[in-house]
Design a protein around this motif. Structure first.
Motif, PDB file in Angstrom:
ATOM      1  N   HIS A 128       0.726  -1.029   0.157  1.00  0.00           N
ATOM      2  CA  HIS A 128      -0.114   0.017  -0.035  1.00  0.00           C
ATOM      3  C   HIS A 128       0.817   1.151  -0.080  1.00  0.00           C
ATOM      4  CE1 HIS A 128      -2.639   3.113   1.726  1.00  0.00           C
ATOM      5  NE2 HIS A 128      -3.178   2.544   0.831  1.00  0.00           N
ATOM      6  N   ALA A 129       0.376   2.129  -0.773  1.00  0.00           N
ATOM      7  CA  ALA A 129       1.116   3.814  -0.770  1.00  0.00           C
ATOM      8  C   ALA A 129       0.225   4.560  -0.949  1.00  0.00           C
ATOM      9  CB  ALA A 129       2.047   3.407  -2.137  1.00  0.00           C
ATOM     10  N   ARG A 130       0.346   5.849  -0.593  1.00  0.00           N
ATOM     11  CA  ARG A 130      -0.101   7.195  -0.637  1.00  0.00           C
ATOM     12  C   ARG A 130       0.331   7.476  -2.136  1.00  0.00           C
ATOM     13  NH1 ARG A 130      -3.141   8.376   3.532  1.00  0.00           N
ATOM     14  NH2 ARG A 130      -2.721   7.528   5.507  1.00  0.00           N
ATOM     15  N   MET A 131      -0.562   7.862  -2.858  1.00  0.00           N
ATOM     16  CA  MET A 131      -0.222   8.058  -4.138  1.00  0.00           C
ATOM     17  C   MET A 131      -1.283   9.279  -4.891  1.00  0.00           C
ATOM     18  SD  MET A 131       0.419   4.224  -5.665  1.00  0.00           S
ATOM     19  CE  MET A 131       1.388   4.497  -6.865  1.00  0.00           C
ATOM     20  N   GLN A 132      -0.606  10.110  -5.567  1.00  0.00           N
ATOM     21  CA  GLN A 132      -1.623  11.058  -6.355  1.00  0.00           C
ATOM     22  C   GLN A 132      -0.893  11.299  -7.704  1.00  0.00           C
ATOM     23  OE1 GLN A 132      -1.504  14.350  -3.691  1.00  0.00           O
ATOM     24  NE2 GLN A 132       0.072  15.405  -4.815  1.00  0.00           N
ATOM     25  N   ALA A 133      -1.850  11.606  -8.670  1.00  0.00           N
ATOM     26  CA  ALA A 133      -1.370  11.864  -9.993  1.00  0.00           C
ATOM     27  C   ALA A 133      -2.305  12.797 -10.679  1.00  0.00           C
ATOM     28  CB  ALA A 133      -1.408  10.612 -10.801  1.00  0.00           C
ATOM     29  N   THR A 134      -1.555  13.750 -11.352  1.00  0.00           N
ATOM     30  CA  THR A 134      -2.585  14.787 -12.301  1.00  0.00           C
ATOM     31  C   THR A 134      -2.263  14.580 -13.754  1.00  0.00           C
ATOM     32  OG1 THR A 134      -0.735  16.560 -12.146  1.00  0.00           O
ATOM     33  CG2 THR A 134      -2.659  16.614 -10.314  1.00  0.00           C
ATOM     34  N   VAL A 135      -3.305  14.454 -14.725  1.00  0.00           N
ATOM     35  CA  VAL A 135      -2.963  14.146 -16.005  1.00  0.00           C
ATOM     36  C   VAL A 135      -3.676  15.037 -16.918  1.00  0.00           C
ATOM     37  CG1 VAL A 135      -3.379  12.523 -18.020  1.00  0.00           C
ATOM     38  CG2 VAL A 135      -2.896  11.540 -15.432  1.00  0.00           C
ATOM     39  N   HIS A 141       0.456  14.979 -20.394  1.00  0.00           N
ATOM     40  CA  HIS A 141       1.261  15.179 -19.304  1.00  0.00           C
ATOM     41  C   HIS A 141       1.067  14.728 -18.166  1.00  0.00           C
ATOM     42  CE1 HIS A 141       4.504  17.848 -17.632  1.00  0.00           C
ATOM     43  NE2 HIS A 141       3.861  18.010 -16.607  1.00  0.00           N
ATOM     44  N   VAL A 142       1.811  14.183 -17.188  1.00  0.00           N
ATOM     45  CA  VAL A 142       1.452  13.454 -16.117  1.00  0.00           C
ATOM     46  C   VAL A 142       2.382  13.955 -14.896  1.00  0.00           C
ATOM     47  CG1 VAL A 142       1.443  11.211 -14.783  1.00  0.00           C
ATOM     48  CG2 VAL A 142       0.681  11.267 -17.141  1.00  0.00           C
ATOM     49  N   GLU A 143       2.233  14.217 -13.772  1.00  0.00           N
ATOM     50  CA  GLU A 143       2.794  14.566 -12.716  1.00  0.00           C
ATOM     51  C   GLU A 143       2.357  13.549 -11.429  1.00  0.00           C
ATOM     52  OE1 GLU A 143       2.789  18.696 -11.219  1.00  0.00           O
ATOM     53  OE2 GLU A 143       2.874  19.412 -13.296  1.00  0.00           O
ATOM     54  N   TYR A 144       3.309  12.640 -11.103  1.00  0.00           N
ATOM     55  CA  TYR A 144       2.878  11.547 -10.327  1.00  0.00           C
ATOM     56  C   TYR A 144       3.938  11.502  -8.922  1.00  0.00           C
ATOM     57  CZ  TYR A 144       1.535   6.456 -10.390  1.00  0.00           C
ATOM     58  OH  TYR A 144       1.041   5.044 -10.051  1.00  0.00           O
ATOM     59  N   ARG A 145       2.920  11.175  -7.896  1.00  0.00           N
ATOM     60  CA  ARG A 145       3.720  11.202  -6.450  1.00  0.00           C
ATOM     61  C   ARG A 145       3.293   9.655  -5.949  1.00  0.00           C
ATOM     62  NH1 ARG A 145       5.708  14.408  -9.122  1.00  0.00           N
ATOM     63  NH2 ARG A 145       5.714  16.761  -9.036  1.00  0.00           N
ATOM     64  N   SER A 146       4.296   9.219  -5.293  1.00  0.00           N
ATOM     65  CA  SER A 146       4.071   8.003  -4.455  1.00  0.00           C
ATOM     66  C   SER A 146       4.917   7.788  -3.191  1.00  0.00           C
ATOM     67  CB  SER A 146       4.295   6.768  -5.394  1.00  0.00           C
ATOM     68  OG  SER A 146       4.107   5.533  -4.620  1.00  0.00           O
ATOM     69  N   ARG A 147       4.143   7.287  -2.048  1.00  0.00           N
ATOM     70  CA  ARG A 147       5.203   7.184  -0.948  1.00  0.00           C
ATOM     71  C   ARG A 147       4.491   5.995  -0.318  1.00  0.00           C
ATOM     72  NH1 ARG A 147       5.091   7.645   4.627  1.00  0.00           N
ATOM     73  NH2 ARG A 147       3.035   8.932   4.568  1.00  0.00           N
ATOM     74  N   ARG A 148       5.260   4.878  -0.201  1.00  0.00           N
ATOM     75  CA  ARG A 148       4.774   3.871   0.387  1.00  0.00           C
ATOM     76  C   ARG A 148       4.602   3.754   1.700  1.00  0.00           C
ATOM     77  NH1 ARG A 148       8.572  -1.585  -0.855  1.00  0.00           N
ATOM     78  NH2 ARG A 148       7.859  -1.090  -2.791  1.00  0.00           N
ATOM     79  N   THR A 149       3.570   3.175   2.238  1.00  0.00           N
ATOM     80  CA  THR A 149       3.386   3.166   3.639  1.00  0.00           C
ATOM     81  C   THR A 149       4.341   2.641   4.508  1.00  0.00           C
ATOM     82  OG1 THR A 149       0.924   2.921   3.234  1.00  0.00           O
ATOM     83  CG2 THR A 149       1.448   2.648   5.249  1.00  0.00           C
ATOM     84  N   GLY A 150       4.528   3.378   5.557  1.00  0.00           N
ATOM     85  CA  GLY A 150       5.890   2.890   6.633  1.00  0.00           C
ATOM     86  C   GLY A 150       6.963   3.460   6.323  1.00  0.00           C
ATOM     87  N   THR A 151       7.388   4.377   5.180  1.00  0.00           N
ATOM     88  CA  THR A 151       8.467   4.895   4.713  1.00  0.00           C
ATOM     89  C   THR A 151       8.522   6.152   5.214  1.00  0.00           C
ATOM     90  OG1 THR A 151       7.835   5.259   2.655  1.00  0.00           O
ATOM     91  CG2 THR A 151       8.918   3.484   2.770  1.00  0.00           C
ATOM     92  N   PRO A 152       9.648   6.867   5.515  1.00  0.00           N
ATOM     93  CA  PRO A 152       9.677   8.464   5.843  1.00  0.00           C
ATOM     94  C   PRO A 152       8.770   9.284   5.230  1.00  0.00           C
ATOM     95  CG  PRO A 152      11.892   7.447   6.042  1.00  0.00           C
ATOM     96  CD  PRO A 152      11.168   6.339   5.286  1.00  0.00           C
ATOM     97  N   ILE A 219      13.711   0.618  -6.325  1.00  0.00           N
ATOM     98  CA  ILE A 219      14.717  -0.161  -6.557  1.00  0.00           C
ATOM     99  C   ILE A 219      15.539  -0.436  -5.160  1.00  0.00           C
ATOM    100  CG2 ILE A 219      16.824  -0.673  -7.593  1.00  0.00           C
ATOM    101  CD1 ILE A 219      15.832   0.884 -10.026  1.00  0.00           C
ATOM    102  N   GLU A 220      15.678   0.554  -4.412  1.00  0.00           N
ATOM    103  CA  GLU A 220      16.544   0.451  -3.327  1.00  0.00           C
ATOM    104  C   GLU A 220      15.501  -0.067  -2.176  1.00  0.00           C
ATOM    105  OE1 GLU A 220      18.759   4.191  -2.024  1.00  0.00           O
ATOM    106  OE2 GLU A 220      18.130   4.834  -4.015  1.00  0.00           O
ATOM    107  N   LEU A 221      14.330   0.081  -2.125  1.00  0.00           N
ATOM    108  CA  LEU A 221      13.336  -0.488  -1.177  1.00  0.00           C
ATOM    109  C   LEU A 221      13.482  -2.183  -1.392  1.00  0.00           C
ATOM    110  CD1 LEU A 221      10.436   1.890  -1.287  1.00  0.00           C
ATOM    111  CD2 LEU A 221      12.100   1.481   0.548  1.00  0.00           C
ATOM    112  N   ALA A 222      13.703  -2.440  -2.628  1.00  0.00           N
ATOM    113  CA  ALA A 222      13.732  -4.078  -3.018  1.00  0.00           C
ATOM    114  C   ALA A 222      15.386  -4.403  -2.595  1.00  0.00           C
ATOM    115  CB  ALA A 222      13.448  -4.084  -4.302  1.00  0.00           C
ATOM    116  N   ARG A 223      15.888  -3.611  -1.957  1.00  0.00           N
ATOM    117  CA  ARG A 223      17.320  -4.149  -1.538  1.00  0.00           C
ATOM    118  C   ARG A 223      18.128  -4.774  -2.812  1.00  0.00           C
ATOM    119  NH1 ARG A 223      16.257  -7.360   4.164  1.00  0.00           N
ATOM    120  NH2 ARG A 223      15.125  -5.666   5.076  1.00  0.00           N
ATOM    121  N   LEU A 224      17.878  -3.946  -3.851  1.00  0.00           N
ATOM    122  CA  LEU A 224      18.757  -4.032  -4.931  1.00  0.00           C
ATOM    123  C   LEU A 224      19.647  -3.140  -5.299  1.00  0.00           C
ATOM    124  CD1 LEU A 224      15.867  -5.215  -7.410  1.00  0.00           C
ATOM    125  CD2 LEU A 224      17.892  -6.711  -6.924  1.00  0.00           C
ATOM    126  N   PRO A 225      20.822  -3.102  -5.930  1.00  0.00           N
ATOM    127  CA  PRO A 225      21.578  -1.880  -6.156  1.00  0.00           C
ATOM    128  C   PRO A 225      21.133  -0.792  -6.710  1.00  0.00           C
ATOM    129  CG  PRO A 225      22.763  -4.060  -6.952  1.00  0.00           C
ATOM    130  CD  PRO A 225      21.065  -4.233  -6.870  1.00  0.00           C
TER     131      PRO A 225
END
Length: 251
Positions: A128-135, A141-152, A219-225
């Motif tokens: 789950h994430a808090r997300m918003q987008a305007t199109v 043209h898209v402006e897109y924001r996402s923050r996974r629940t539990g992250t800073p 990518i970093e959240l998945a513990r990948l380089p």
């Protein structure tokens, strides 16, 4: 290590004869890809899956988009539930038979019910994430924001993009085809068991894209380089209508 044949890549575009379990529309997709060492990816995959490579490398994809009109085959779409946002992290694999598909490291979504359903019925690693987008519908043209629940609070992934140039479809045996023409997903059922699920849609109408803001935090959240550089490839699509078919056992 098995690799798909050109015929196998094309074959999966054929619609299954059975009834789909769901209908969806995927809209305003941005495909960002980074080249990565195939051995790194192979170490993260369950038994029975193998890295699908192009130009001697594996590829990590970050894909933000809009999910619209989600519904089971037997019911209509429901306001507040059937429309949400999704941001996925993926790579490309094949099974022991050489069938090409997608392996998802994560799929962030703004609809909690969708997260629960995908985890329960498709065994996919939704978050789950808090997300918003305007199109801007005319220009795309898209402006897109996402923050996974539990992250800073400041751990917000930001994307801004707009299609440019003529609409086209990816030609078979090209790099674009390798990246976007994927009709099979794999899921880990646990206990050494794999399943696959097929989707069907017309070939993606793709365009070049102007990306003015991008993020690789997922990518970093998945513990990948962390790639530490801009994407090696970017493309977009205004979208497709999709049929989703049920999971089938692989091993």
């Amino acid at each position: 290590m098995p690799q798909p044949t050109p015929e196998q890549r094309l074959q999966l575009r054929e619609r299954p004869l059975c009834r789909p379990v769901m209908y969806q529309s995927w809209q305003e997709l941005l495909f960002l890809h980074w080249r990565i060492d195939a051995d790194i990816i192979q170490r993260t995959l369950p038994a029975g899956l193998h890295v699908d490579t192009c130009d001697g490398a594996a590829w990590l994809g970050v894909v933000p988009f809009l999910m619209r009109n989600i519904r089971p085959w037997w019911f209509c779409s429901v306001p507040g539930i059937s429309n949400f946002l999704e941001l996925n992290l993926r790579t490309y694999v094949c099974d022991d038979a050489g069938r090409p598909g997608v392996w998802f490291y994560s799929l962030d979504a703004s609809q909690p019910l969708a997260v629960w359903a995908a985890r329960t019925f498709f065994r996919l690693p939704y978050q789950h994430a808090r997300m918003q987008a305007t199109v801007a519908r005319e220009s795309g043209h898209v402006e897109y924001r996402s923050r996974r629940t539990g992250t800073p609070e400041d751990a917000v992934s930001r994307f801004e993009y707009e299609p440019t140039g003529e609409v086209r479809t990816a030609d078979p045996e090209t790099f674009e085809f390798f990246l976007v023409e994927r009709y099979l997903l794999f899921a880990d059922l646990g206990g050494g068991r794999l399943a696959s699920g097929q989707v069907h849609h017309v070939p993606y109408p793709v365009q070049n894209v102007k990306v003015t803001e991008w993020d690789s935090r997922i990518i970093e959240l998945a513990r990948l380089p962390a790639p530490g550089r801009p994407p090696d490839h970017a493309i977009c699509s205004r979208g497709v209508d999709v049929e989703i078919f049920g999971l089938q056992g692989v091993t």
